[in-house]
Enzyme design. Structure first.
Site, PDB file in Angstrom:
ATOM      1  N   THR A  48      67.928  13.002   5.566  1.00 36.21           N
ATOM      2  CA  THR A  48      68.614  11.754   5.891  1.00 36.21           C
ATOM      3  C   THR A  48      70.050  12.036   6.325  1.00 36.21           C
ATOM      4  O   THR A  48      70.777  12.772   5.668  1.00 36.21           O
ATOM      5  CB  THR A  48      68.637  10.814   4.671  1.00 36.21           C
ATOM      6  OG1 THR A  48      67.313  10.632   4.199  1.00 36.21           O
ATOM      7  CG2 THR A  48      69.225   9.464   5.032  1.00 36.21           C
ATOM      8  N   ALA A  49      70.444  11.459   7.448  1.00 38.33           N
ATOM      9  CA  ALA A  49      71.814  11.553   7.995  1.00 38.33           C
ATOM     10  C   ALA A  49      72.154  12.898   8.621  1.00 38.33           C
ATOM     11  O   ALA A  49      73.297  13.108   9.031  1.00 38.33           O
ATOM     12  CB  ALA A  49      72.873  11.190   6.956  1.00 38.33           C
ATOM     13  N   ALA A  50      71.178  13.790   8.755  1.00 36.59           N
ATOM     14  CA  ALA A  50      71.476  15.074   9.405  1.00 36.59           C
ATOM     15  C   ALA A  50      71.894  14.859  10.858  1.00 36.59           C
ATOM     16  O   ALA A  50      72.868  15.463  11.331  1.00 36.59           O
ATOM     17  CB  ALA A  50      70.265  15.994   9.332  1.00 36.59           C
ATOM     18  N   GLY A  51      71.162  14.013  11.560  1.00 38.49           N
ATOM     19  CA  GLY A  51      71.517  13.726  12.955  1.00 38.49           C
ATOM     20  C   GLY A  51      72.869  13.066  13.068  1.00 38.49           C
ATOM     21  O   GLY A  51      73.658  13.374  13.975  1.00 38.49           O
ATOM     22  N   ASP A  52      73.169  12.138  12.156  1.00 39.72           N
ATOM     23  CA  ASP A  52      74.469  11.467  12.174  1.00 39.72           C
ATOM     24  C   ASP A  52      75.591  12.461  11.894  1.00 39.72           C
ATOM     25  O   ASP A  52      76.673  12.377  12.484  1.00 39.72           O
ATOM     26  CB  ASP A  52      74.498  10.355  11.125  1.00 39.72           C
ATOM     27  CG  ASP A  52      73.506   9.248  11.420  1.00 39.72           C
ATOM     28  OD1 ASP A  52      73.176   9.041  12.595  1.00 39.72           O
ATOM     29  OD2 ASP A  52      73.066   8.590  10.458  1.00 39.72           O
TER      30      ASP A  52
END
Length: 305
Positions: A249-253
């Site tokens: 979760t939130a790696a791309g962000d």
């Protein structure tokens, strides 16, 4: 506050449960844990940019519920300028997230107050856009708002980044000319280009189509396979650091926010991509969305395994 990076986008409260696996249709599973964590792609990218060294302003909307105050406070703690985070009647955005034992996730988003971020509300904060060097958008707010932001950022001569997430089909054709860096993952690149992205070669084909559509440069993030950079002249495949994933979760962000912060600090494109990759790699070793995002000190101290 002088803003080198301005993020126009969503703020959500993430309602996160962990389970042994993702549920099938119609199935009820017994979960392991539950937590509420500030998130939203826009807010996550703002936090990432701030923790990774940038001066950041956020433009978005929260509700008048308890989550709204918590979401704003989470940004203020990071030193993010929230003068353009407006409170609107009703509920804040929420994301329902299930994370399985292999660190994969399934997410349902309810827009709530994010749906109230309009082009008119952006016009009221034009001075914030003018103070930016880099402007970041995603697709968790109304499409006409994203289109307005891209066009206005381009008019102002800013570096404009679009993270087209979540994407379910092609972008409006007129958007591409305003995008300096288009940053999709594999599934988003597939939706935008019509090319199934499941390898480096197919990513090259998809990136070429997106540049032909008018995007300035394209970075397709490929998870453990790294990232593919395309500028219309050639390609560069940048490998990802190897880490043990706990929660993606939130790696791309984190990648997008880190890339933007690095660009704003004067790093080259290749340096900024690698910086974002290290930040994203560190984020997947921790649970949660914003709690998983590393600091500049963390990235500078990273030693590849």
């Amino acid at each position: 506050m002088p803003a080198k990076v301005v993020v126009v986008g969503s703020l959500n409260m993430d309602l996160v449960t962990r389970a042994s696996r993702l549920p099938r249709a119609g199935e009820t599973l017994i979960g392991q844990t539950f937590s509420t964590v500030p998130g939203g792609k826009g807010a996550n990218q703002a936090v990432a940019s701030a923790r990774l060294g940038a001066d950041v302003s956020m433009i978005g909307c929260v509700g008048t519920d308890a989550y709204g105050a918590q979401l704003r406070d989470a940004l203020l703690v990071e030193g993010i300028d929230c003068q353009a985070v407006s409170s609107v009647d009703g509920s804040s955005g929420v994301a329902l997230i299930v994370v399985d034992d292999s660190s994969q996730n399934a997410i349902v988003i309810v827009a709530g107050s994010n749906g109230e971020l309009t082009p008119a509300s952006l016009q009221a904060f034009d001075a914030v856009l003018q103070a930016a060097e880099v402007i970041i958008c995603q697709l968790e707010v109304p499409m006409d708002t994203v289109g307005y932001t891209l066009k206005r950022g381009h008019e102002l001569g800013k570096t404009v980044i679009l993270n087209p997430a979540p994407a379910s089909g092609p972008l409006p054709a007129e958007w591409y000319a305003s995008i300096d860096y288009l940053i999709p993952n594999e599934s988003e690149a597939t939706a935008l280009s019509g090319v199934t992205v499941d390898s480096i070669e197919s990513a090259k084909v998809a990136a070429t189509r997106l540049i032909q559509a008018g995007a300035g440069k394209v970075i397709i993030t490929l998870g453990s396979q790294g990232a593919l950079f395309a500028d219309g002249q050639g390609f560069e495949h940048l490998l990802a650091p190897k880490v043990k994933a706990v929660d993606t979760t939130a790696a791309g962000d984190t990648f997008v926010g880190g890339f933007a912060a690095a660009l704003a600090s004067g790093k080259s494109e290749a340096e900024a991509i690698r910086f974002g990759q290290v930040a994203a790699a560190l984020s997947v070793t921790r649970a949660g969305a914003q709690p998983s995002i590393p600091t500049l000190h963390d990235v500078q101290g990273f030693v590849p395994s």
